[in-house]
Design an enzyme around this catalytic site. Structure first.
Site, PDB file in Angstrom:
ATOM      1  N   ARG A   1      -8.030  -2.666  25.939  1.00  0.00           N
ATOM      2  CA  ARG A   1      -7.438  -3.239  24.728  1.00  0.00           C
ATOM      3  C   ARG A   1      -7.774  -4.720  24.577  1.00  0.00           C
ATOM      4  O   ARG A   1      -7.347  -5.350  23.610  1.00  0.00           O
ATOM      5  CB  ARG A   1      -5.922  -3.082  24.790  1.00  0.00           C
ATOM      6  CG  ARG A   1      -5.433  -1.738  24.193  1.00  0.00           C
ATOM      7  CD  ARG A   1      -4.319  -2.006  23.356  1.00  0.00           C
ATOM      8  NE  ARG A   1      -3.314  -1.221  22.781  1.00  0.00           N
ATOM      9  CZ  ARG A   1      -2.868  -0.006  22.989  1.00  0.00           C
ATOM     10  NH1 ARG A   1      -3.386   0.758  23.886  1.00  0.00           N
ATOM     11  NH2 ARG A   1      -1.886   0.474  22.293  1.00  0.00           N
TER      12      ARG A   1
ATOM     13  N   LYS B   1      -5.895   8.264  17.451  1.00  0.00           N
ATOM     14  CA  LYS B   1      -6.660   8.295  18.716  1.00  0.00           C
ATOM     15  C   LYS B   1      -6.100   9.332  19.679  1.00  0.00           C
ATOM     16  O   LYS B   1      -6.836  10.084  20.278  1.00  0.00           O
ATOM     17  CB  LYS B   1      -6.575   6.944  19.447  1.00  0.00           C
ATOM     18  CG  LYS B   1      -7.362   5.828  18.861  1.00  0.00           C
ATOM     19  CD  LYS B   1      -7.467   4.663  19.855  1.00  0.00           C
ATOM     20  CE  LYS B   1      -6.129   4.121  20.335  1.00  0.00           C
ATOM     21  NZ  LYS B   1      -5.305   3.499  19.290  1.00  0.00           N
TER      22      LYS B   1
ATOM     23  N   ARG C   1       1.805  -4.808  16.158  1.00  0.00           N
ATOM     24  CA  ARG C   1       0.764  -4.126  16.951  1.00  0.00           C
ATOM     25  C   ARG C   1      -0.597  -4.201  16.253  1.00  0.00           C
ATOM     26  O   ARG C   1      -1.630  -4.332  16.893  1.00  0.00           O
ATOM     27  CB  ARG C   1       1.137  -2.655  17.198  1.00  0.00           C
ATOM     28  CG  ARG C   1       2.229  -2.482  18.242  1.00  0.00           C
ATOM     29  CD  ARG C   1       2.137  -1.130  18.947  1.00  0.00           C
ATOM     30  NE  ARG C   1       2.253  -0.009  18.046  1.00  0.00           N
ATOM     31  CZ  ARG C   1       3.397   0.639  17.780  1.00  0.00           C
ATOM     32  NH1 ARG C   1       4.518   0.274  18.356  1.00  0.00           N
ATOM     33  NH2 ARG C   1       3.410   1.662  16.949  1.00  0.00           N
TER      34      ARG C   1
ATOM     35  N   ARG D   1       8.303   7.168  17.108  1.00  0.00           N
ATOM     36  CA  ARG D   1       8.480   6.791  18.514  1.00  0.00           C
ATOM     37  C   ARG D   1       9.420   5.580  18.606  1.00  0.00           C
ATOM     38  O   ARG D   1       9.649   4.901  17.607  1.00  0.00           O
ATOM     39  CB  ARG D   1       7.104   6.423  19.075  1.00  0.00           C
ATOM     40  CG  ARG D   1       6.872   6.831  20.494  1.00  0.00           C
ATOM     41  CD  ARG D   1       5.412   6.685  20.843  1.00  0.00           C
ATOM     42  NE  ARG D   1       4.947   5.300  20.772  1.00  0.00           N
ATOM     43  CZ  ARG D   1       3.673   4.957  20.827  1.00  0.00           C
ATOM     44  NH1 ARG D   1       2.747   5.877  20.926  1.00  0.00           N
ATOM     45  NH2 ARG D   1       3.328   3.686  20.774  1.00  0.00           N
TER      46      ARG D   1
ATOM     47  N   ARG E   1       5.671   9.186  12.818  1.00  0.00           N
ATOM     48  CA  ARG E   1       5.647   9.611  14.225  1.00  0.00           C
ATOM     49  C   ARG E   1       7.015   9.427  14.892  1.00  0.00           C
ATOM     50  O   ARG E   1       7.417  10.239  15.706  1.00  0.00           O
ATOM     51  CB  ARG E   1       4.590   8.747  14.934  1.00  0.00           C
ATOM     52  CG  ARG E   1       4.179   9.203  16.275  1.00  0.00           C
ATOM     53  CD  ARG E   1       2.936   8.455  16.711  1.00  0.00           C
ATOM     54  NE  ARG E   1       3.173   7.017  16.903  1.00  0.00           N
ATOM     55  CZ  ARG E   1       2.267   6.172  17.368  1.00  0.00           C
ATOM     56  NH1 ARG E   1       1.059   6.604  17.654  1.00  0.00           N
ATOM     57  NH2 ARG E   1       2.550   4.899  17.530  1.00  0.00           N
TER      58      ARG E   1
END
Ligand code: AMP
Length: 184
Positions: free
Chosen positions: A89, A14, A141, A130, A128
C-alpha cells in the site's frame, strides 16, 4: 501467472476479484485487511495496536505489519502462488516485498490495477457495511490511497507487468476481463 498483486482504491472490488482469481487458480488469496481484522478480533498484540489506525482509515504502520506479511508468504501453501490483495500500500512496502520475493525466489508475475471512479467506490463501500465503512472514513481511505498507494502504479509500470482493468462494471464482466488478461 501464479503470483499476482492487486492494486486499486479501497472498495474497487479487489477483494471479490482477488478471491475469484485465487479460487480459479487454486492458490491462496492473501488479504492484509483480512489478516489484520482477524488479529483485531483475536485481540492479539498486533491486533490491539492496529485497531485504532484501521478505525480511522489510516494505514497500519509498516513496522507492525511487514513481519505478518513475510510470515504468511513463507507458509507452505503460498509456495505454489498467491493473489495478494491490499498489499503493498506504499513504496516502503513495495520495496520490502520485492526484496522478500527475491530472497525466496518467487518474484511476482504481474500487477493488476483495478480502476474505479470515486463515486462508485463510495456507493459500493457504503453498501458493504463493514465497521470502518462510514462516509468520513471512506473518504479518508481514498485520500490515503491517492497519496500513498496510487504512486505504486507508476512504480510497478516501470518494473513489472502492469495490467489496468476497468473495474466499474458488473462483477462477472470484470472477472471475465481478468481471465482474458491471464491468457493473453
Ligand atoms: P482493506 O480490507 O484492504 O480495505 O484494509 C482495511 C484496513 O486495514 C485499512 O484501512 C488499513 O487500516 C489496514 N490495512 C490493510 N492492509 C494494509 C497495508 N498493506 N498497510 C497498512 N495498513 C493496511
Amino acid at each position: 501467472m501464479r503470483r499476482t498483486i492487486f492494486l486499486g482504491p479501497p472498495g474497487a472490488g479487489k477483494g471479490t476479484q482477488a478471491k475469484l482469481l485465487a479460487d480459479f487458480c487454486q492458490i491462496p488469496h492473501i488479504a492484509t485487511g483480512d489478516l489484520l481484522r482477524a488479529a483485531v478480533a483475536n485481540q492479539t498484540k498486533l491486533g490491539k495496536r492496529a485497531q485504532e489506525y484501521m478505525e480511522r482509515g489510516d494505514l497500519v504502520p509498516d513496522n507492525l505489519l511487514l513481519g505478518m506479511v513475510a510470515h504468511r508468504l513463507e507458509e507452505p501453501d503460498a509456495a505454489n502462488g498467491w493473489v495478494l490483495d491490499g498489499f503493498p500500500r506504499n513504496v516502503v512496502q513495495a520495496e520490502f516485498l520485492e526484496e522478500l520475493l527475491g530472497q525466496i525466489n518467487q518474484p511476482s508475475d504481474w500487477v493488476i490495477d483495478l480502476e474505479v471512479p470515486d463515486e462508485t467506490v463510495i456507493a459500493r463501500t457504503l453498501k458493504r457495511g463493514r465497521a470502518d465503512d462510514n462516509e468520513v472514513t471512506i473518504r479518508h481511505r481514498l485520500e490515503v490511497y491517492r497519496e500513498q498507494t496510487a504512486p505504486l502504479i507508476e512504480y510497478y509500470s516501470q518494473r513489472n507487468h502492469l495490467v489496468s482493468i476497468n473495474g466499474d462494471r458488473p462483477v462477472e464482466e470484470v472477472a471475465a476481463a481478468l481471465k482474458q488478461a491471464i491468457i493473453t
